[in-house]
Scaffold this motif. Structure first.
Motif, PDB file in Angstrom:
ATOM      1  N   LEU A  90     187.596  91.535 -43.557  1.00  0.00           N
ATOM      2  CA  LEU A  90     186.142  91.352 -43.633  1.00  0.00           C
ATOM      3  C   LEU A  90     185.659  91.661 -45.053  1.00  0.00           C
ATOM      4  N   ILE A 125     184.060  89.008 -47.864  1.00  0.00           N
ATOM      5  CA  ILE A 125     182.724  89.188 -48.467  1.00  0.00           C
ATOM      6  C   ILE A 125     182.834  89.222 -49.994  1.00  0.00           C
ATOM      7  N   THR A 142     180.702  87.832 -53.430  1.00  0.00           N
ATOM      8  CA  THR A 142     179.764  88.751 -54.080  1.00  0.00           C
ATOM      9  C   THR A 142     180.556  89.780 -54.895  1.00  0.00           C
ATOM     10  N   GLU A 162     179.490  93.134 -55.582  1.00  0.00           N
ATOM     11  CA  GLU A 162     179.420  94.515 -55.082  1.00  0.00           C
ATOM     12  C   GLU A 162     178.552  94.616 -53.841  1.00  0.00           C
ATOM     13  N   ILE A 163     178.821  95.664 -53.068  1.00  0.00           N
ATOM     14  CA  ILE A 163     178.018  95.948 -51.876  1.00  0.00           C
ATOM     15  C   ILE A 163     177.410  97.325 -52.090  1.00  0.00           C
ATOM     16  N   ALA A 164     176.102  97.374 -52.218  1.00  0.00           N
ATOM     17  CA  ALA A 164     175.365  98.619 -52.462  1.00  0.00           C
ATOM     18  C   ALA A 164     175.967  99.408 -53.629  1.00  0.00           C
ATOM     19  N   THR A 180     181.388 101.584 -31.636  1.00  0.00           N
ATOM     20  CA  THR A 180     180.197 100.932 -32.181  1.00  0.00           C
ATOM     21  C   THR A 180     179.567 101.810 -33.258  1.00  0.00           C
ATOM     22  N   GLU A 210     181.557 102.175 -36.624  1.00  0.00           N
ATOM     23  CA  GLU A 210     181.510 101.052 -37.580  1.00  0.00           C
ATOM     24  C   GLU A 210     180.724 101.441 -38.833  1.00  0.00           C
ATOM     25  N   PHE A 211     179.679 102.258 -38.632  1.00  0.00           N
ATOM     26  CA  PHE A 211     178.806 102.612 -39.754  1.00  0.00           C
ATOM     27  C   PHE A 211     179.528 103.464 -40.803  1.00  0.00           C
ATOM     28  N   LEU A 249     180.517 101.760 -44.092  1.00  0.00           N
ATOM     29  CA  LEU A 249     179.476 101.267 -45.002  1.00  0.00           C
ATOM     30  C   LEU A 249     179.132 102.327 -46.041  1.00  0.00           C
ATOM     31  N   VAL A 256     173.134  97.674 -31.386  1.00  0.00           N
ATOM     32  CA  VAL A 256     173.430  98.696 -32.403  1.00  0.00           C
ATOM     33  C   VAL A 256     174.411  98.085 -33.411  1.00  0.00           C
ATOM     34  N   HIS A 257     175.368  97.327 -32.877  1.00  0.00           N
ATOM     35  CA  HIS A 257     176.311  96.625 -33.765  1.00  0.00           C
ATOM     36  C   HIS A 257     175.559  95.665 -34.695  1.00  0.00           C
ATOM     37  N   ALA A 265     172.722  96.173 -35.966  1.00  0.00           N
ATOM     38  CA  ALA A 265     172.177  96.977 -37.073  1.00  0.00           C
ATOM     39  C   ALA A 265     173.234  97.094 -38.180  1.00  0.00           C
ATOM     40  N   TYR A 266     174.493  97.291 -37.771  1.00  0.00           N
ATOM     41  CA  TYR A 266     175.603  97.366 -38.739  1.00  0.00           C
ATOM     42  C   TYR A 266     175.695  96.050 -39.523  1.00  0.00           C
ATOM     43  N   ILE A 313     172.822  95.749 -42.015  1.00  0.00           N
ATOM     44  CA  ILE A 313     172.964  96.637 -43.186  1.00  0.00           C
ATOM     45  C   ILE A 313     174.052  96.096 -44.130  1.00  0.00           C
ATOM     46  N   LEU A 314     175.202  95.720 -43.542  1.00  0.00           N
ATOM     47  CA  LEU A 314     176.325  95.235 -44.366  1.00  0.00           C
ATOM     48  C   LEU A 314     175.951  93.960 -45.125  1.00  0.00           C
ATOM     49  N   TRP A 315     175.444  92.960 -44.402  1.00  0.00           N
ATOM     50  CA  TRP A 315     175.164  91.681 -45.041  1.00  0.00           C
ATOM     51  C   TRP A 315     173.923  91.767 -45.918  1.00  0.00           C
ATOM     52  N   ALA A 352     173.204  94.324 -47.731  1.00  0.00           N
ATOM     53  CA  ALA A 352     173.711  94.888 -48.997  1.00  0.00           C
ATOM     54  C   ALA A 352     174.537  93.856 -49.756  1.00  0.00           C
ATOM     55  N   ALA A 353     175.306  93.040 -49.032  1.00  0.00           N
ATOM     56  CA  ALA A 353     176.147  92.025 -49.690  1.00  0.00           C
ATOM     57  C   ALA A 353     175.289  90.963 -50.375  1.00  0.00           C
ATOM     58  N   ILE A 365     183.706  88.225 -36.582  1.00  0.00           N
ATOM     59  CA  ILE A 365     183.674  89.266 -37.614  1.00  0.00           C
ATOM     60  C   ILE A 365     182.938  88.741 -38.855  1.00  0.00           C
ATOM     61  N   PHE A 366     183.249  87.489 -39.228  1.00  0.00           N
ATOM     62  CA  PHE A 366     182.550  86.827 -40.343  1.00  0.00           C
ATOM     63  C   PHE A 366     182.565  85.320 -40.075  1.00  0.00           C
TER      64      PHE A 366
END
Lengths: 264, 270
Positions: A45, A49, A53, A55-57, A188, A191-192, A195, B35-36, B38-39, B42-44, B46-47, B196-197
């Motif tokens: 993943l 990405i 791109t 960078e991420i954050a 679930t 996963e955070f 990040l 909730v997933h 939300a992940y 946030i991820l995309w 930021a990307a 996943i993507f």
């Protein structure tokens, strides 16, 4: 002396786990592969990405891979040492098999938490470490002994924080029937941890960084390896570790008082 | 013909009642799926910082893709059908179907459709509640052909998903424990199915290969039609052909597994 005694009990349990795993070798290989595949999915993943791109954050690709590796490492340690035990705790309370642990020669919390080791998860610790070492190498990082020791200590704290949070959740079984969905909800939320902290803003920052222990456990060790030890994190991580483990143990002991077996 | 259909209609109705009993389980699962989400946001989010498009699609289009995928999981995805079939084989409950004039695949498919109807509608509840927050990100293309080709694609995706789960359940004829097979396969299916993507973000050669695999048609294909990641009807029509091919191949394989498995099966008890 008591500590030595507990170590001997743990060693006996570890020996039992190894023998049991070797009896079901095919199962062991399959589960090791399952975990490896999920780790690969997460790495892919990130790789996909970063094809689009830079960078991420603020984190570059290999920094992100160190973060993913740190998260995986802690999760494999948690799963290797505690997951099965905590997962079965809820079921044992419901069925009354928890009596068995109360009759054992040690503190009930120690006995329920350490009975089994998941060797398939521990095997994948090496994969997570390999990912971190590879990424650090690509970033030309040369962390000193102090930073490596800090990284290990933060990973250890992260594992304990997750243990405390899981123990707290499972201990709810003393009051309510069933902790089904625990596995799904844990994964679930976890996963955070993959990040960067900088990606969380507003309400998400308040929930996932400051309230739930999901971001701090992976971000702090990864940052330590990349940027060196930042002393301001030490009291935060240590405090959160004591807080979650203490809360988990306290709820477990409160629940223990309510337990009245389930046999007829 | 009508009598034969009536059996499966009753199986569907029983499945509907059974799924409604577990409505809270489906509901809680739906909430955790958000909730997933939300992940994913946030991820995309930021990307996309500093990038107007990724792979030719903007942030809104990418998030729409993931929301559609999430909703489709509840409408056409296989949940625990493999475990249910496995349990019925292991506990000997399958014996009753061998003695009755009912096709086991048809029976399980009827239950699957009813369960997805309930879980899909329940998943819409948190989505509707979240609409004021995420509604502005949803961007759908408006061409009519998308619905025309998207609906059969959805139906065949559901069939592929169910048939794969059915095949995994039948593995219990050979293996006592199939959980590791299922979770291993789930990782592959989620990745190559575009959960996943979006698959079009992969390197071109890998994306090209993925179009010949059944996973592509499990989730990515209908979602890509509905969200605009497949841009012309000709490509979608060719995809429908491939999807029909895989659906037939998997049905054939399931039938073969069933007949081979039954030869190994021993019914015990009075």
């Amino acid at each position: 002396m008591a500590l030595m005694n507990y170590f001997r009990i743990w060693l006996a349990c570890a020996r039992y786990s190894v023998v049991r795993t070797m009896m079901f070798r095919f199962d062991f290989i399959m589960w090791a592969l399952v975990e490896l595949f999920w780790m690969v999915v997460n790495v892919l993943l990130v790789s996909v990405i970063y094809q689009h791109t830079r960078e991420i954050a603020g984190w570059t690709e290999y920094e992100m891979l160190i973060l993913i590796g740190s998260s995986m490492l802690m999760q494999r340690l948690l799963m290797g040492f505690f997951w099965s035990n905590l997962f079965e705790l809820g079921r044992n309370i419901r069925t009354g098999h928890f009596d068995f642990f109360l009759a054992q020669p040690g503190d009930p919390l120690f006995m329920v938490s350490t009975r089994k080791l998941d060797l398939d998860s521990l095997l994948n610790v090496f994969i997570a470490v390999a990912l971190i070492v590879y990424s650090a190498n690509r970033l030309h990082l040369h962390p000193g002994v102090g930073n490596i020791l800090s990284f290990i200590a933060f990973e250890f704290c992260g594992m304990l924080i997750q243990y405390g949070a899981l123990l707290m959740t499972v201990s709810a079984t003393f009051w309510i029937i069933g902790s089904q969905g625990l596995e799904g909800s844990y994964f679930t939320l976890f996963e955070f941890s993959r990040l960067p902290r900088e990606a969380f803003k507003g309400l998400a920052n308040a929930i996932f960084v400051w309230t739930l222990p999901v971001v701090i456990v992976s971000n702090v060790p990864a940052r330590t390896l990349i940027h060196g030890l930042e002393l301001s994190y030490v009291p935060w991580v240590v405090g959160v570790t004591f807080g979650w483990v203490g809360l988990g143990a306290w709820i477990f002991r409160r629940g223990l008082r309510r337990y009245s077996s389930a046999s007829s | 013909m009508l009598a034969a259909f009536d059996k499966y209609r009753h199986a569907f109705l029983v499945g509907l009642q059974s799924s409604l009993v577990y409505r809270w389980n489906f509901g809680i699962r739906a909430i955790f799926s958000f909730v997933h989400l939300a992940y994913v946001f946030i991820l995309w989010g930021a990307a996309f910082h500093g990038e107007s498009t990724i792979g030719g699609f903007d942030l809104g289009q990418t998030l729409t893709y993931f929301i559609v995928i999430l909703v489709l999981q509840f409408f056409i995805g296989a949940f625990n059908e493999d475990y249910q079939i496995s349990e019925e084989i292991r506990n000997g409950l399958i014996n009753q179907f061998l003695l009755k004039p009912i096709n086991y695949f048809g029976y399980r498919a009827s239950i699957f459709i009813s369960a997805r109807l309930v879980s899909g509608l329940l998943a819409l509840v948190p989505l509707i509640l979240l609409l004021p927050v995420i509604g502005h990100t949803l961007t759908f293309p408006h061409e009519d052909w998308r619905l025309l080709l998207g609906l059969p694609a959805l139906a065949m995706s559901a069939m592929i998903q169910f048939t794969i789960a059915y095949c995994f359940g039948l593995l219990t004829f050979w293996f006592l424990e199939i959980q590791s097979f299922i979770i291993l396969s789930m990782a592959i299916e989620m990745m190559l199915g575009g959960q996943i993507f979006p698959l079009d973000l992969m390197p071109a050669w890998l994306f090209h290969i993925s179009r010949y695999l059944p996973y592509y048609y499990q989730m990515y294909f209908p979602a890509a039609i509905l969200t605009g990641r497949i841009q012309d009807p000709a490509t979608a029509a060719v995809g429908l052909g491939f999807q029909a091919f895989w659906a037939i191949v998997l049905l054939g394989f399931a039938s073969w597994l069933w007949s081979r498995g039954l030869r190994r099966h021993t019914a015990v008890g009075g």
